[in-house]
Write an enzyme that holds these catalytic residues in place. Structure first.
Site, short mmCIF file in Angstrom:
data_model
loop_
_atom_site.label_atom_id
_atom_site.label_comp_id
_atom_site.label_asym_id
_atom_site.label_seq_id
_atom_site.Cartn_x
_atom_site.Cartn_y
_atom_site.Cartn_z
CE LYS A 70 -21.50 -22.24 -39.19
NZ LYS A 70 -20.10 -22.72 -39.23
NE ARG A 85 -23.27 -28.41 -36.88
CZ ARG A 85 -22.98 -27.21 -36.43
NH1 ARG A 85 -23.88 -26.28 -36.40
NH2 ARG A 85 -21.78 -26.94 -36.04
NE ARG A 87 -14.32 -19.68 -32.68
CZ ARG A 87 -15.21 -20.37 -33.40
NH1 ARG A 87 -16.08 -19.75 -34.16
NH2 ARG A 87 -15.21 -21.68 -33.33
NE ARG A 117 -17.05 -22.77 -30.14
CZ ARG A 117 -17.68 -22.85 -31.32
NH1 ARG A 117 -18.09 -21.74 -31.92
NH2 ARG A 117 -17.90 -24.01 -31.87
NE ARG A 160 -15.97 -27.47 -33.96
CZ ARG A 160 -15.38 -26.30 -33.73
NH1 ARG A 160 -14.21 -26.28 -33.10
NH2 ARG A 160 -15.93 -25.19 -34.12
P1 AP5 Z 1 -16.61 -17.63 -36.98
O1 AP5 Z 1 -17.40 -16.64 -37.75
O2 AP5 Z 1 -16.73 -17.61 -35.50
O3 AP5 Z 1 -16.87 -19.12 -37.55
P2 AP5 Z 1 -18.18 -19.98 -37.60
O4 AP5 Z 1 -18.47 -20.30 -39.03
O5 AP5 Z 1 -19.29 -19.35 -36.82
O6 AP5 Z 1 -17.62 -21.32 -36.93
P3 AP5 Z 1 -18.07 -22.15 -35.67
O7 AP5 Z 1 -16.83 -22.82 -35.16
O8 AP5 Z 1 -18.84 -21.35 -34.70
O9 AP5 Z 1 -19.00 -23.21 -36.37
P4 AP5 Z 1 -19.41 -24.58 -35.86
O10 AP5 Z 1 -20.45 -24.89 -36.86
O11 AP5 Z 1 -18.32 -25.55 -35.70
O12 AP5 Z 1 -19.90 -24.32 -34.36
P5 AP5 Z 1 -21.33 -24.17 -33.68
O13 AP5 Z 1 -21.20 -23.19 -32.61
O14 AP5 Z 1 -22.39 -23.98 -34.71
O15 AP5 Z 1 -15.07 -17.45 -37.39
C1 AP5 Z 1 -14.04 -18.23 -36.82
C2 AP5 Z 1 -12.79 -17.38 -36.57
O16 AP5 Z 1 -12.25 -16.91 -37.80
C3 AP5 Z 1 -13.06 -16.11 -35.72
O17 AP5 Z 1 -11.98 -15.90 -34.89
C4 AP5 Z 1 -13.18 -14.99 -36.76
O18 AP5 Z 1 -12.75 -13.75 -36.24
C5 AP5 Z 1 -12.29 -15.47 -37.89
N1 AP5 Z 1 -12.81 -15.15 -39.22
C6 AP5 Z 1 -14.12 -15.17 -39.62
N2 AP5 Z 1 -14.24 -14.83 -40.92
C7 AP5 Z 1 -12.95 -14.61 -41.36
C8 AP5 Z 1 -12.40 -14.24 -42.64
N3 AP5 Z 1 -13.21 -14.04 -43.72
N4 AP5 Z 1 -11.05 -14.10 -42.74
C9 AP5 Z 1 -10.25 -14.33 -41.65
N5 AP5 Z 1 -10.72 -14.66 -40.43
C10 AP5 Z 1 -12.06 -14.81 -40.29
O19 AP5 Z 1 -21.57 -25.64 -33.07
C11 AP5 Z 1 -20.81 -26.13 -31.98
C12 AP5 Z 1 -21.28 -27.52 -31.58
O20 AP5 Z 1 -22.66 -27.48 -31.15
C13 AP5 Z 1 -21.28 -28.58 -32.69
O21 AP5 Z 1 -20.00 -29.18 -32.83
C14 AP5 Z 1 -22.36 -29.56 -32.20
O22 AP5 Z 1 -21.86 -30.40 -31.20
C15 AP5 Z 1 -23.39 -28.63 -31.58
N6 AP5 Z 1 -24.44 -28.21 -32.53
C16 AP5 Z 1 -24.72 -26.93 -32.92
N7 AP5 Z 1 -25.74 -26.91 -33.81
C17 AP5 Z 1 -26.13 -28.21 -33.99
C18 AP5 Z 1 -27.13 -28.84 -34.81
N8 AP5 Z 1 -27.94 -28.11 -35.61
N9 AP5 Z 1 -27.23 -30.20 -34.76
C19 AP5 Z 1 -26.44 -30.94 -33.94
N10 AP5 Z 1 -25.48 -30.40 -33.15
C20 AP5 Z 1 -25.31 -29.05 -33.17
ZN ZN Z 2 -20.30 -19.89 -35.03
#
Ligand code: AP5
Ligand code: ZN
Length: 214
Positions: free
Chosen positions: A13, A88, A127, A160, A171
Site C-alpha cells: 500500500k 480498518r 523493510r 519499524r 498484525r
Molecule cells: P509497503 O508498501 O511498505 O507495505 P504496506 O502495505 O504499506 O504495509 P504496512 O506494514 O505499512 O501496513 P500496515 O497496514 O501493517 O501498517 P500501518 O502503518 O498502516 O511494503 C512493505 C515492504 O515490501 C517494503 O520494504 C517494500 O519495499 C516492499 N514491497 C512493496 N511492494 C512490493 C512488491 N510488489 N514486491 C516486492 N517487494 C515489495 O499501521 C501500523 C499500525 O498502526 C497498526 O498495526 C495499528 O496499530 C495502527 N493503525 C494504523 N491505522 C489504523 C486504523 N485505521 N485503525 C486502527 N489502528 C490503526
Molecule cells: Zn504502509
C-alpha cells in the site's frame, strides 16, 4: 477520485501510494504514518496509540476516526484522496461513509491488495523506512543506493518497531479478523478492485493504473 487501499501488512500500500498520488494529484492520508509521527513526537495521541501499535493490535476506532476527520478538512483533500490503512474496521467504514455523505461525496474505488500471508514476512523484515517522508526500501526488492541511507535526502533509514516476525503475526490476525470484513462491506457496494499484490512493484502499478483509468 476518492480511493481506499486495503491489504495486509507488507502488501505494498505504502509503495504504490506515492505513484497514485503523483498521477492523480490526490492527498495521501496514511493513518499508520500519522500515528507513528504522533508516537515519536510523544503527543497525547501518540502516547495513547503506542502500546497497541507495538503489539501489532489496532488502535481504538475513536482515535483514528478523530485523526481522519481532522485531516480530511484540509483543502487539498476536498477534491479527492487516497486512504492508506483506513478504514480498518467496519465501524470505521460506516463512519467514513457518514462523513462523506455530509459533503455529498462517496468512496469511488477500493483497491484490494490481495496476497498470500506466506510472502509477507520477508517483505516486512527486510523493510527500511525514511520516517519523515514515509519512503520505504527493501534490502532485497528495493535497496537504497547506500545501505541504511535515504536516496533523496541522505538521511538515515530506520526499521519499524513492529516489523518483526512475532509482531507481524498479531498484525495479520488483526487483519483477518477486523479488516477483511471491510472488504465485504465495500464488495456489497460493487466498488472493490482486486490486485495481484504478489507481483513485482512495477506490475502492480500497471494494474492500479488499469483499474483507475477504467
Ligand atoms: P509497503 O508498501 O511498505 O507495505 P504496506 O502495505 O504499506 O504495509 P504496512 O506494514 O505499512 O501496513 P500496515 O497496514 O501493517 O501498517 P500501518 O502503518 O498502516 O511494503 C512493505 C515492504 O515490501 C517494503 O520494504 C517494500 O519495499 C516492499 N514491497 C512493496 N511492494 C512490493 C512488491 N510488489 N514486491 C516486492 N517487494 C515489495 O499501521 C501500523 C499500525 O498502526 C497498526 O498495526 C495499528 O496499530 C495502527 N493503525 C494504523 N491505522 C489504523 C486504523 N485505521 N485503525 C486502527 N489502528 C490503526
Ligand atoms: Zn504502509
Amino acid at each position: 477520485k476518492r480511493l481506499i487501499l486495503i491489504g495486509p501488512p507488507g502488501s505494498g500500500k505504502g509503495t504504490q501510494s506515492p505513484i497514485i498520488k503523483e498521477d492523480y494529484c490526490l492527498c495521501h492520508l496514511a493513518t499508520g504514518d500519522m500515528l507513528r509521527a504522533a508516537v515519536s513526537a510523544k503527543t497525547p495521541l501518540g502516547i495513547k496509540a503506542k502500546e497497541a501499535m507495538d503489539k501489532g493490535e489496532l488502535v481504538s476506532d475513536d482515535l483514528v476516526i478523530g485523526i481522519i476527520d481532522e485531516a480530511m478538512k484540509k483543502p487539498s483533500c476536498q477534491k479527492g484522496f487516497i486512504l492508506d490503512g483506513f478504514p480498518r474496521t467496519v465501524v470505521q467504514a460506516e463512519k467514513l461513509d457518514e462523513m462523506l455523505k455530509k459533503q455529498g461525496a462517496k468512496v469511488d474505488k477500493v483497491l484490494n491488495f490481495a496476497i498470500d500471508d506466506a510472502i509477507l514476512e520477508e517483505r516486512i523484515t527486510g523493510r527500511w523506512l525514511h520516517p519523515s517522508s514515509g519512503r520505504t526500501y527493501h534490502t532485497k526488492f528495493a535497496p537504497p543506493k547506500t545501505p541504511g541511507v535515504d536516496d533523496v535526502t541522505g538521511e538515515p533509514l530506520i526499521q519499524r518497531k513492529d516489523d518483526t516476525a512475532a509482531v507481524l503475526k498479531s498484525r495479520l490476525e488483526a487483519f483477518h479478523k477486523q479488516t477483511e470484513p471491510v472488504i465485504g462491506y465495500y464488495s456489497q457496494k460493487g466498488i472493490v478492485a482486486n490486485l495481484q499484490a504478489e507481483k513485482p512493484p512495477k506490475e502492480v502499478t500497471v494494474e492500479v493504473q488499469k483499474v483507475l483509468s477504467s
